[in-house]
Write an enzyme that holds these catalytic residues in place. Sequence first.
Site, mmCIF file in Angstrom:
data_model
loop_
_atom_site.group_PDB
_atom_site.id
_atom_site.type_symbol
_atom_site.label_atom_id
_atom_site.label_comp_id
_atom_site.label_asym_id
_atom_site.label_seq_id
_atom_site.Cartn_x
_atom_site.Cartn_y
_atom_site.Cartn_z
ATOM 1 N N GLY A 65 16.876 8.740 -1.350
ATOM 2 C CA GLY A 65 17.567 9.183 -2.560
ATOM 3 C C GLY A 65 18.910 8.497 -2.674
ATOM 4 O O GLY A 65 19.419 7.946 -1.693
ATOM 5 N N CYS A 92 15.065 7.422 5.115
ATOM 6 C CA CYS A 92 16.343 6.991 4.547
ATOM 7 C C CYS A 92 17.239 8.210 4.294
ATOM 8 O O CYS A 92 17.661 8.860 5.242
ATOM 9 C CB CYS A 92 16.090 6.163 3.294
ATOM 10 N N TYR A 93 17.526 8.566 3.039
ATOM 11 C CA TYR A 93 18.342 9.770 2.808
ATOM 12 C C TYR A 93 17.725 10.972 3.511
ATOM 13 O O TYR A 93 18.439 11.843 4.021
ATOM 14 C CB TYR A 93 18.465 10.055 1.298
ATOM 15 N N HIS A 182 12.306 2.004 4.659
ATOM 16 C CA HIS A 182 11.299 2.600 3.772
ATOM 17 C C HIS A 182 9.883 2.161 4.176
ATOM 18 O O HIS A 182 9.467 1.061 3.839
ATOM 19 C CB HIS A 182 11.561 2.186 2.319
ATOM 20 N N GLU A 184 7.194 3.216 2.935
ATOM 21 C CA GLU A 184 6.272 3.339 1.799
ATOM 22 C C GLU A 184 6.166 2.082 0.944
ATOM 23 O O GLU A 184 5.272 1.968 0.124
ATOM 24 C CB GLU A 184 6.676 4.540 0.929
ATOM 25 N N SER A 236 -8.500 7.456 -26.903
ATOM 26 C CA SER A 236 -7.653 6.391 -27.444
ATOM 27 C C SER A 236 -8.279 5.026 -27.224
ATOM 28 O O SER A 236 -7.795 4.028 -27.722
ATOM 29 C CB SER A 236 -6.309 6.437 -26.727
ATOM 30 N N GLY A 237 -9.354 4.985 -26.434
ATOM 31 C CA GLY A 237 -9.884 3.683 -26.041
ATOM 32 C C GLY A 237 -9.350 3.309 -24.666
ATOM 33 O O GLY A 237 -9.808 2.364 -24.047
ATOM 34 N N GLY A 238 -8.366 4.058 -24.186
ATOM 35 C CA GLY A 238 -7.807 3.785 -22.870
ATOM 36 C C GLY A 238 -8.637 4.425 -21.764
ATOM 37 O O GLY A 238 -9.516 5.251 -22.024
ATOM 38 N N VAL A 239 -8.350 4.029 -20.535
ATOM 39 C CA VAL A 239 -9.122 4.510 -19.395
ATOM 40 C C VAL A 239 -8.901 6.009 -19.167
ATOM 41 O O VAL A 239 -9.840 6.757 -18.909
ATOM 42 C CB VAL A 239 -8.691 3.763 -18.100
ATOM 43 N N ASP A 240 -7.633 6.454 -19.293
ATOM 44 C CA ASP A 240 -7.309 7.831 -18.910
ATOM 45 C C ASP A 240 -8.052 8.852 -19.761
ATOM 46 O O ASP A 240 -8.686 9.774 -19.233
ATOM 47 C CB ASP A 240 -5.800 8.080 -19.011
ATOM 48 N N SER A 241 -7.956 8.708 -21.080
ATOM 49 C CA SER A 241 -8.605 9.713 -21.923
ATOM 50 C C SER A 241 -10.128 9.633 -21.770
ATOM 51 O O SER A 241 -10.817 10.655 -21.817
ATOM 52 C CB SER A 241 -8.188 9.565 -23.385
ATOM 53 N N SER A 242 -10.662 8.435 -21.550
ATOM 54 C CA SER A 242 -12.120 8.311 -21.397
ATOM 55 C C SER A 242 -12.593 8.998 -20.123
ATOM 56 O O SER A 242 -13.586 9.733 -20.130
ATOM 57 C CB SER A 242 -12.541 6.837 -21.329
ATOM 58 N N LYS A 382 -2.849 5.918 -11.567
ATOM 59 C CA LYS A 382 -3.745 5.099 -12.399
ATOM 60 C C LYS A 382 -4.925 4.527 -11.599
ATOM 61 O O LYS A 382 -6.064 4.554 -12.047
ATOM 62 C CB LYS A 382 -2.948 3.945 -13.007
#
Length: 526
Positions: A65, A92-93, A182, A184, A236-242, A382
């Site tokens: 942070g 870290c923090y 870090h 990650e 919407s044609g996007g991956v998420d909504s499909s 995603k």
Amino acid sequence: MAQDTNTPSNQHDRILVIDFGSQVTQLIARRLREDGIYCEIHPFNRADAAFIDAFAPKGIILSGGPASTTGETSPRADDRAFSLGVPVLGICYGEQTMVAQLGGEVETADHREFGRADVRVTGSSALFTGVWEENWAYPVWMSHGDRVISLPEGFEPIAATSSAPFAAIADEARHFYGVQFHPEVVHTPDGAKLLSNFTRLICGLDGDWTMAAFREEMIAKIRAQVGDGKVICGLSGGVDSSVAAVLIHEAIGEQLTCVFVDTGLMRAGEADEVVSLFRGHYNIPLAHVEAEDLFLGKLEGVDDPEKKRKIIGGTFIDVFEEEAKKVGGADFLAQGTLYPDVIESVSFDGGPSVTIKSHHNVGGLPERMNMALVEPLRELFKDEVRALGRELGLPEAFVGRHPFPGPGLAIRIPGAVDKDKADLLRKADAIYLDEIREAGLYDEIWQAFAVLLPVRTVGVMGDERTYDYVLALRAVTSTDGMTADSYPFEHDFLSKVSTRIINQVRGINRVVYDCTSKPPGTIEWE
Ligand code: XMP
């Protein structure tokens, strides 16, 4: 964020990540989940003792942070994090606050340490098992100002850099660990293995977070939430909504109504692809609303980017309301909200965060129609949504598609939008994407698209003078859309695309390439 104790992940062993506002906190969750470990990120000021008890983590990670532990009002982890009896890893923090809270000392260093550093391993530790050996040096990524100068009782240094003698520390008896670097980020090459040692070896998790398990559990959860209610879902044609729609359909079948609104601002072929995927491939009923005139009519003459976004969002709501009426009303609205949209950022000054762009979604609809939200992807990143899409059998070409924003081509036509401009842009964009696919570059790029500028320039074609529009090409690499780099195409490729577009799209006579990263630019132009 109110904790939803009814999530499917609740049935898994899990890690709590307490967030102190680092730019890279989300990457901790990503690395863990890639390893089959379920975790959630919660801001430090919400993770009080009651919350930690209810969450019942098998281990706790304290993130990095921007604050200093030496301040009067420095953010702190609730003491319960250290008395619960589970392993704790401070990054870290997170290391600094753990040290400060447990009786050690931290000071503001003379010089800050950013970027690559080499740590030398000075002691053996469960954290390093099978990864790092004593007396060897390994590359890590550092980003810190303060540093630890004395350790709390029970802690030993286990690695050092030239400027940080306590680059890694351990209290093996209590299973408390701290790292100044870090683990990650990908710039710490062994970081994922160290995190895996913490979660698997030290916390004892076995990595049971799989997409197949998620699918089964989420289906049960959707059924329990929805009962015999009706759900409406915008595609919407996007991956998420499909992916959200296919999953919900698997859970509740015909109680789901999918709506695809053709705003006249979609990419070439978008409507056909969505309609054939849903009606043909999945046999999921879909209302296909032709609303080009409605949207373009409302956008006529509007050139302010925020006004355009608001008009589009509002018009979506109008169309949805109409469609919901046709099926006798809906009790729930399904949305493809992802985890990065859900995580609350930690504001240290208490001030409101700045709105860069008002992201479009059908946000106003639930209040207007008194609907509850169904958001089955709100725990996923995603790439996990893509994995779930594959698990659900979505075609690869669909799963791998570049993201496409809700307001569509409207935000890729700076200034006022009309049908002629949308048509020009659609044609040019299709050629650009076609060339990218042809060159085998599509999957290397996070998002590529064309932008039609409100600028005309002089050109010459044959013996004719032309006075036509300028098209900008954009392509970026990114992991989550939060930061991005412009894609380094070969010049020959750009020349080829430019020539093809100018030859085939009448109305465009100049093509330029946008090489701005994010920040300082954004991915979309508006
Ligand atoms: P920016 O332009 O903010 O975009 O750098 C980051 C990512 O978000 C997408 N984007 C949107 N997606 N509704 C969406 O669903 C929106 O209003 C919206 N605006 C931007 C953008 O395409 C990129 O992937």
